[in-house]
Design an enzyme around this catalytic site. Structure first.
Site, PDB file in Angstrom:
ATOM      1  N   LYS A 158       0.837  -1.196   0.000  1.00 50.24           N
ATOM      2  CA  LYS A 158       0.000   0.000   0.000  1.00 50.24           C
ATOM      3  C   LYS A 158       0.875   1.250   0.000  1.00 50.24           C
ATOM      4  O   LYS A 158       1.924   1.269   0.637  1.00 50.24           O
ATOM      5  CB  LYS A 158      -0.910   0.033   1.236  1.00 50.24           C
ATOM      6  N   GLU A 200       1.352  -5.353   4.237  1.00 49.64           N
ATOM      7  CA  GLU A 200       0.493  -6.004   5.244  1.00 49.64           C
ATOM      8  C   GLU A 200       0.128  -7.394   4.763  1.00 49.64           C
ATOM      9  O   GLU A 200       0.155  -7.666   3.564  1.00 49.64           O
ATOM     10  CB  GLU A 200      -0.845  -5.246   5.393  1.00 49.64           C
ATOM     11  N   HIS A 208     -15.770  -4.193   5.438  1.00 46.38           N
ATOM     12  CA  HIS A 208     -15.372  -2.849   5.848  1.00 46.38           C
ATOM     13  C   HIS A 208     -16.400  -2.373   6.867  1.00 46.38           C
ATOM     14  O   HIS A 208     -17.549  -2.159   6.514  1.00 46.38           O
ATOM     15  CB  HIS A 208     -15.329  -1.935   4.608  1.00 46.38           C
ATOM     16  N   LYS A 237     -18.218   3.411  -2.196  1.00 48.21           N
ATOM     17  CA  LYS A 237     -19.339   2.822  -1.481  1.00 48.21           C
ATOM     18  C   LYS A 237     -20.629   3.054  -2.254  1.00 48.21           C
ATOM     19  O   LYS A 237     -20.813   4.117  -2.859  1.00 48.21           O
ATOM     20  CB  LYS A 237     -19.454   3.450  -0.080  1.00 48.21           C
ATOM     21  N   GLU A 275     -11.864   3.273  10.271  1.00 46.77           N
ATOM     22  CA  GLU A 275     -12.213   2.151   9.393  1.00 46.77           C
ATOM     23  C   GLU A 275     -11.471   0.895   9.838  1.00 46.77           C
ATOM     24  O   GLU A 275     -10.253   0.929  10.045  1.00 46.77           O
ATOM     25  CB  GLU A 275     -11.774   2.438   7.946  1.00 46.77           C
ATOM     26  N   GLU A 288      -7.788   2.686   8.227  1.00 46.72           N
ATOM     27  CA  GLU A 288      -7.530   4.110   8.020  1.00 46.72           C
ATOM     28  C   GLU A 288      -8.457   4.893   8.917  1.00 46.72           C
ATOM     29  O   GLU A 288      -9.441   4.356   9.423  1.00 46.72           O
ATOM     30  CB  GLU A 288      -7.857   4.517   6.560  1.00 46.72           C
ATOM     31  N   ARG A 292     -13.216  13.662   8.775  1.00 49.43           N
ATOM     32  CA  ARG A 292     -14.247  14.541   8.220  1.00 49.43           C
ATOM     33  C   ARG A 292     -15.630  13.951   8.517  1.00 49.43           C
ATOM     34  O   ARG A 292     -15.726  12.805   8.948  1.00 49.43           O
ATOM     35  CB  ARG A 292     -14.079  14.616   6.693  1.00 49.43           C
ATOM     36  N   VAL A 295     -20.048  10.874   3.884  1.00 48.02           N
ATOM     37  CA  VAL A 295     -21.262  10.768   3.071  1.00 48.02           C
ATOM     38  C   VAL A 295     -22.337   9.970   3.817  1.00 48.02           C
ATOM     39  O   VAL A 295     -23.507  10.366   3.870  1.00 48.02           O
ATOM     40  CB  VAL A 295     -20.945  10.081   1.721  1.00 48.02           C
ATOM     41  N   ARG A 338     -26.722   5.187  -2.269  1.00 46.90           N
ATOM     42  CA  ARG A 338     -26.192   6.361  -2.972  1.00 46.90           C
ATOM     43  C   ARG A 338     -26.712   6.334  -4.400  1.00 46.90           C
ATOM     44  O   ARG A 338     -26.410   5.394  -5.149  1.00 46.90           O
ATOM     45  CB  ARG A 338     -24.669   6.338  -2.991  1.00 46.90           C
TER      46      ARG A 338
END
Ligand code: MV4
Length: 449
Positions: A158, A200, A208, A237, A275, A288, A292, A295, A338
């Site tokens: 990553k 990793e 998730h 997502k 997450e 992570e 913020r 959504v 969404r």
């Protein structure tokens, strides 16, 4: 408390912020690109200022224009929404140095979580479970094979500066390791200006699951449970729900508790999301952190009854959390779809004029959107045109309610993913709640558009 908030964003989240501010008796200033002059966020704000042409770099990412707009309008705080400048630590710092309130966590928190290696190290130190992996950035190509042998194949490479699925490479065999590493690192360098990589163990069929954090500036931290976000396509997502069908009360309590303890130990403030990857054995690992409002925040609002935007504003003004973890109760089940303007076959954005529009309604149905009949979906920005959120007493009842709402939804003139959502909420693995991050892939393979 603030008296006037400038919203450095557009679309449904700008409207969401306006609604929260208005209920709090706070005035609002919208900024907009020339293309957004007739948008609802401009019409509904108390004041509006044009900040530039449609390309984001010249408009919603134009820091000098936004700071000037704040000064001219007399705003005393800036809300960045999600995307755009919301996780730009330098912007947050400039806002604060201009004497304005920043409606988000301290810039150092944004900076720490923005670097995925630093975030991992800090969260390991803070007690969050981690996957076996490299100790920080891979320093030398010659360490690769020893490292991978120790971790065990398959491994994932990553990018330190990546995130959200960008700059990742899965490596299944020793013989491909060096080549894959070189490719990944040069891609990361090109994409993010930083070729640093970490390694990793790769989890094959993860879910998730993310924890919503709410923290004040006085050291109090609580969590508002989890959101299941495994329904994704290419790291976007598509549908989120709360609670996660994969958690039981014990696991939820444990995830929430370690998340809160970690946030207390780093002195996190404002809202944020941790997450986690959840493996098939029910083990969870830090992935992570997002610094913020997200959504998918409405599913958490639906099950907790807490207005996350009002909380965010209140906490940014220095107020105390004023709620204990014990006072938080989760009720029923919520699902968010969404709605994107996109081609059902190619998934390419499908901007254009909406010629007919009817949004669903009724008990337990919420639509967050700036769309209406004759609204034009612009090609310059994200293709999400609406979020459809339902809540009900149980997961099966929420699924029935979502099916009903999707049946009512009419959007003509552009293509949307509403037909995809209708299939998704009928798809057996989804209905059973037994799914992982490959669900969308499976559905598309079995039932092509
Ligand atoms: C992983 C993984 C498996 N093992 N890390 C994708 C987004 C970024 N946040 C991390 N991601 C993943 N990291 C290890 N060690 C699988 C993914 C992943 C994924 C994660 C969450 C949701 C959807 C995903 C889709 C593909 C891969």
């Amino acid at each position: 408390m603030f008296s006037k908030i400038l919203i450095a964003n557009r679309g449904e989240i700008a409207l969401r912020i306006i609604r929260a501010a208005r209920e709090m008796g706070i005035a609002t200033v919208a900024v907009h690109s020339t293309a957004d002059a007739n948008s609802l966020h401009v019409k509904f704000a108390d004041q509006s200022l044009c900040i530039g042409p449609p390309p984001s770099k010249e408009g919603y990412l134009n820091i000098p224009a936004i700071l000037s707009a704040a000064e001219v309008s007399g705003a005393d705080a800036i809300h960045p929404g999600y995307g755009f400048l919301s996780e730009n630590a330098e912007f947050a710092e400039m806002v604060q140095h201009s004497g304005l309130g920043w409606i988000g966590p301290r810039p150092e928190m944004i900076r720490m979580m923005g670097n995925k290696v630093r975030a991992k190290e800090a969260m390991k130190e803070a007690g969050l479970p981690q996957l076996p992996g490299s100790a920080g950035v891979i320093q030398d190509e010659r360490d690769l094979s020893r490292l991978a042998e120790r971790i065990g194949f398959p491994v994932i490479l990553k990018a330190a500066a990546g995130g959200g699925g960008r700059g990742m490479k899965i490596v299944r065999e020793q013989e491909h390791l060096v080549q894959q590493y070189r490719t990944a690192s040069s891609e990361a360098l090109a994409a993010f200006g930083n070729g640093d990589m970490y390694m990793e163990r790769y989890v094959e069929r993860p879910r998730h699951v993310e924890i919503q954090i709410v923290a004040d500036e006085h050291g109090e931290v609580i969590h508002l449970g989890e959101r299941e976000c495994s329904v994704q396509r290419r790291h976007q997502k598509v549908l989120e729900e709360s609670p996660s069908p994969a958690l039981n009360d014990k696991l939820r309590e444990r995830m929430g508790r370690v998340a809160v303890e970690a946030m207390k130990s780093v002195g996190y403030n404002n809202v944020g999301t941790i997450e986690f990857l959840l493996d098939e054995r029910g083990e969870f690992y830090f992935m992570e952190m997002n610094t913020r409002i997200q959504v998918e925040h409405p599913v958490t609002e639906a099950v907790t009854g807490i207005d996350l935007l009002k909380e965010q504003i209140r906490l940014a003004a220095g107020e105390e959390l004023g709620r204990s973890q014990k006072s938080i109760t989760m009720k029923g089940h919520a699902i968010e779809c969404r709605v994107n303007a996109e081609d059902p076959v190619t998934f390419a954005p499908s901007p254009g004029l909406i010629t007919a529009y009817h949004a669903p309604g009724g008990l337990g149905v919420r639509v967050d959107s700036v769309a209406y009949e004759q609204y034009r979906v612009l090609p310059f920005y994200d293709s999400m045109v609406a979020k459809l959120i339902v809540q009900a007493d149980s997961r099966p009842a929420a699924i029935m309610r979502m099916r009903s709402a999707l049946q009512e939804y009419v959007v003509e003139g552009i293509q949307t993913n509403i037909p995809f959502h209708r299939k998704l909420v009928l798809y057996e693995p989804f209905v059973e709640g037994r799914y992982d991050t490959r669900l969308v892939e499976r559905l598309l393979a079995e039932q092509p558009a």
